[in-house]
Motif scaffolding. Structure first.
Motif, PDB file in Angstrom:
ATOM      1  N   GLN A 162       0.818  -1.215   0.000  1.00  0.00           N
ATOM      2  CA  GLN A 162       0.000   0.000   0.000  1.00  0.00           C
ATOM      3  C   GLN A 162       0.854   1.268   0.000  1.00  0.00           C
ATOM      4  N   GLU A 163       1.937   1.292   0.753  1.00  0.00           N
ATOM      5  CA  GLU A 163       2.803   2.474   0.782  1.00  0.00           C
ATOM      6  C   GLU A 163       3.407   2.730  -0.599  1.00  0.00           C
ATOM      7  N   LEU A 164       3.891   1.668  -1.247  1.00  0.00           N
ATOM      8  CA  LEU A 164       4.466   1.825  -2.579  1.00  0.00           C
ATOM      9  C   LEU A 164       3.403   2.267  -3.585  1.00  0.00           C
ATOM     10  N   GLU A 165       2.198   1.745  -3.464  1.00  0.00           N
ATOM     11  CA  GLU A 165       1.126   2.167  -4.368  1.00  0.00           C
ATOM     12  C   GLU A 165       0.822   3.650  -4.183  1.00  0.00           C
ATOM     13  N   ALA A 166       0.794   4.123  -2.946  1.00  0.00           N
ATOM     14  CA  ALA A 166       0.547   5.550  -2.694  1.00  0.00           C
ATOM     15  C   ALA A 166       1.641   6.413  -3.328  1.00  0.00           C
ATOM     16  N   LEU A 167       2.876   5.951  -3.276  1.00  0.00           N
ATOM     17  CA  LEU A 167       3.981   6.689  -3.899  1.00  0.00           C
ATOM     18  C   LEU A 167       3.848   6.687  -5.424  1.00  0.00           C
ATOM     19  N   ARG A 168       3.414   5.575  -5.991  1.00  0.00           N
ATOM     20  CA  ARG A 168       3.204   5.517  -7.452  1.00  0.00           C
ATOM     21  C   ARG A 168       2.051   6.429  -7.878  1.00  0.00           C
ATOM     22  N   VAL A 169       0.999   6.511  -7.055  1.00  0.00           N
ATOM     23  CA  VAL A 169      -0.125   7.403  -7.365  1.00  0.00           C
ATOM     24  C   VAL A 169       0.360   8.853  -7.375  1.00  0.00           C
ATOM     25  N   ALA A 170       1.184   9.230  -6.393  1.00  0.00           N
ATOM     26  CA  ALA A 170       1.731  10.592  -6.359  1.00  0.00           C
ATOM     27  C   ALA A 170       2.563  10.869  -7.616  1.00  0.00           C
ATOM     28  N   ALA A 171       3.331   9.882  -8.050  1.00  0.00           N
ATOM     29  CA  ALA A 171       4.134  10.047  -9.268  1.00  0.00           C
ATOM     30  C   ALA A 171       3.231  10.176 -10.490  1.00  0.00           C
ATOM     31  N   ARG A 172       2.196   9.349 -10.568  1.00  0.00           N
ATOM     32  CA  ARG A 172       1.282   9.437 -11.713  1.00  0.00           C
ATOM     33  C   ARG A 172       0.609  10.804 -11.784  1.00  0.00           C
ATOM     34  N   ASP A 173       0.241  11.361 -10.613  1.00  0.00           N
ATOM     35  CA  ASP A 173      -0.366  12.695 -10.593  1.00  0.00           C
ATOM     36  C   ASP A 173       0.610  13.749 -11.102  1.00  0.00           C
ATOM     37  N   ALA A 174       1.864  13.686 -10.653  1.00  0.00           N
ATOM     38  CA  ALA A 174       2.875  14.654 -11.090  1.00  0.00           C
ATOM     39  C   ALA A 174       3.163  14.513 -12.579  1.00  0.00           C
ATOM     40  N   VAL A 175       3.234  13.284 -13.055  1.00  0.00           N
ATOM     41  CA  VAL A 175       3.474  13.027 -14.477  1.00  0.00           C
ATOM     42  C   VAL A 175       2.282  13.522 -15.308  1.00  0.00           C
ATOM     43  N   PHE A 176       1.074  13.296 -14.814  1.00  0.00           N
ATOM     44  CA  PHE A 176      -0.119  13.760 -15.517  1.00  0.00           C
ATOM     45  C   PHE A 176      -0.085  15.275 -15.671  1.00  0.00           C
ATOM     46  N   GLU A 177       0.268  15.986 -14.602  1.00  0.00           N
ATOM     47  CA  GLU A 177       0.364  17.444 -14.689  1.00  0.00           C
ATOM     48  C   GLU A 177       1.425  17.845 -15.722  1.00  0.00           C
ATOM     49  N   HIS A 178       2.609  17.234 -15.623  1.00  0.00           N
ATOM     50  CA  HIS A 178       3.708  17.552 -16.549  1.00  0.00           C
ATOM     51  C   HIS A 178       3.272  17.350 -17.996  1.00  0.00           C
ATOM     52  N   ASN A 179       2.670  16.213 -18.280  1.00  0.00           N
ATOM     53  CA  ASN A 179       2.277  15.879 -19.655  1.00  0.00           C
ATOM     54  C   ASN A 179       1.103  16.711 -20.151  1.00  0.00           C
ATOM     55  N   GLY A 180       0.280  17.225 -19.232  1.00  0.00           N
ATOM     56  CA  GLY A 180      -0.925  17.953 -19.619  1.00  0.00           C
ATOM     57  C   GLY A 180      -0.753  19.456 -19.748  1.00  0.00           C
ATOM     58  N   GLN A 238       3.798  26.883 -20.429  1.00  0.00           N
ATOM     59  CA  GLN A 238       3.425  26.928 -19.010  1.00  0.00           C
ATOM     60  C   GLN A 238       4.245  25.922 -18.212  1.00  0.00           C
ATOM     61  N   ARG A 239       4.539  24.771 -18.811  1.00  0.00           N
ATOM     62  CA  ARG A 239       5.281  23.707 -18.131  1.00  0.00           C
ATOM     63  C   ARG A 239       6.724  24.091 -17.902  1.00  0.00           C
ATOM     64  N   GLY A 240       7.343  24.734 -18.893  1.00  0.00           N
ATOM     65  CA  GLY A 240       8.770  25.007 -18.822  1.00  0.00           C
ATOM     66  C   GLY A 240       9.545  23.725 -19.075  1.00  0.00           C
ATOM     67  N   ASP A 241      10.731  23.640 -18.531  1.00  0.00           N
ATOM     68  CA  ASP A 241      11.579  22.468 -18.761  1.00  0.00           C
ATOM     69  C   ASP A 241      11.015  21.208 -18.110  1.00  0.00           C
ATOM     70  N   ILE A 242      10.448  21.363 -16.920  1.00  0.00           N
ATOM     71  CA  ILE A 242       9.855  20.237 -16.173  1.00  0.00           C
ATOM     72  C   ILE A 242       8.681  20.813 -15.385  1.00  0.00           C
ATOM     73  N   GLY A 243       7.526  20.145 -15.453  1.00  0.00           N
ATOM     74  CA  GLY A 243       6.362  20.618 -14.715  1.00  0.00           C
ATOM     75  C   GLY A 243       6.650  20.754 -13.231  1.00  0.00           C
ATOM     76  N   PRO A 244       6.009  21.716 -12.555  1.00  0.00           N
ATOM     77  CA  PRO A 244       6.312  21.984 -11.148  1.00  0.00           C
ATOM     78  C   PRO A 244       6.147  20.781 -10.212  1.00  0.00           C
ATOM     79  N   ALA A 245       5.069  20.039 -10.351  1.00  0.00           N
ATOM     80  CA  ALA A 245       4.864  18.890  -9.458  1.00  0.00           C
ATOM     81  C   ALA A 245       5.907  17.811  -9.704  1.00  0.00           C
ATOM     82  N   LEU A 246       6.257  17.580 -10.972  1.00  0.00           N
ATOM     83  CA  LEU A 246       7.267  16.583 -11.289  1.00  0.00           C
ATOM     84  C   LEU A 246       8.632  17.035 -10.783  1.00  0.00           C
TER      85      LEU A 246
END
Length: 185
Positions: A20-38, A43-51
């Motif tokens: 469960q802890e690892l899944e929560a960390l992967r969810v946080a990464a997916r959210d940051a990646v989603f922001e970066h890609n979207g 607006q994103r610049g070199d790397i999105g802020p959350a990523l």
């Protein structure tokens, strides 16, 4: 003392990715990646802020094009001027260190996780994480695959589509599946 699955992963021991802890960390990464890609590129610049805040470190001028994917993010360390082209995937279950001015072509894939060889182990989610290190001034051609436990030396070139299963010496060009040296500079 109980050892968490995250601690086992960090120690390079067998761990279960179904934790469960690892899944929560992967969810946080997916959210940051989603922001970066979207985000629009301006607006994103070199790397999105959350990523950017998730990554282990980002050197000055490091850039990640969309569409990008990573498993955790906190195990990815980028040197100054590193460039990851569109479509790169980094399954960073172990540290991935990319040296200064290194370029990754489109759709490069870095896989640190190795699944268990026995079916029962795979069903239990068992995997082991092996780090990847890429030196400075290296060039990784499009659609190359780099497996866990590999070190690629400074100035090395990995040809497009190569599958890197073992270390690559500095200033060496490798091609093929599995990648093999064709030239040393």
């Amino acid at each position: 003392m109980t050892t968490s699955e995250r601690m086992k992963m960090a120690a390079g021991e067998w761990y279960t990715c179904l934790d469960q802890e690892l899944e929560a960390l992967r969810v946080a990464a997916r959210d940051a990646v989603f922001e970066h890609n979207g985000l629009p590129p301006r607006q994103r610049g070199d790397i999105g802020p959350a990523l950017r805040s998730l990554l282990g470190s980002t050197g000055e001028g490091a850039r990640i094009e969309g569409q990008f994917h990573c498993a955790y993010g906190f195990n990815l360390f980028l040197g100054d001027g590193v460039f990851l082209n569109a479509g790169c995937t980094v399954l960073d279950t172990a540290p991935v260190r990319i040296g200064k001015r290194t370029l990754l072509g489109p759709n490069v894939q870095i896989y640190c996780a190795e699944h268990h060889r026995e079916a029962a182990g795979r069903q239990a989610g068992l995997e082991i994480a092996k780090p990847v290190t890429i030196g400075a001034d290296a060039w990784i051609g499009g659609s190359a695959i780099i497996l866990g436990g590999v070190t690629i030396g400074d100035g090395a070139i990995v040809g497009a589509g190569a599958v890197v299963t073992r270390d690559v010496a500095a200033n060496t060009t490798v091609v093929g599946n599995p990648a093999r040296p064709v030239r040393q500079r």
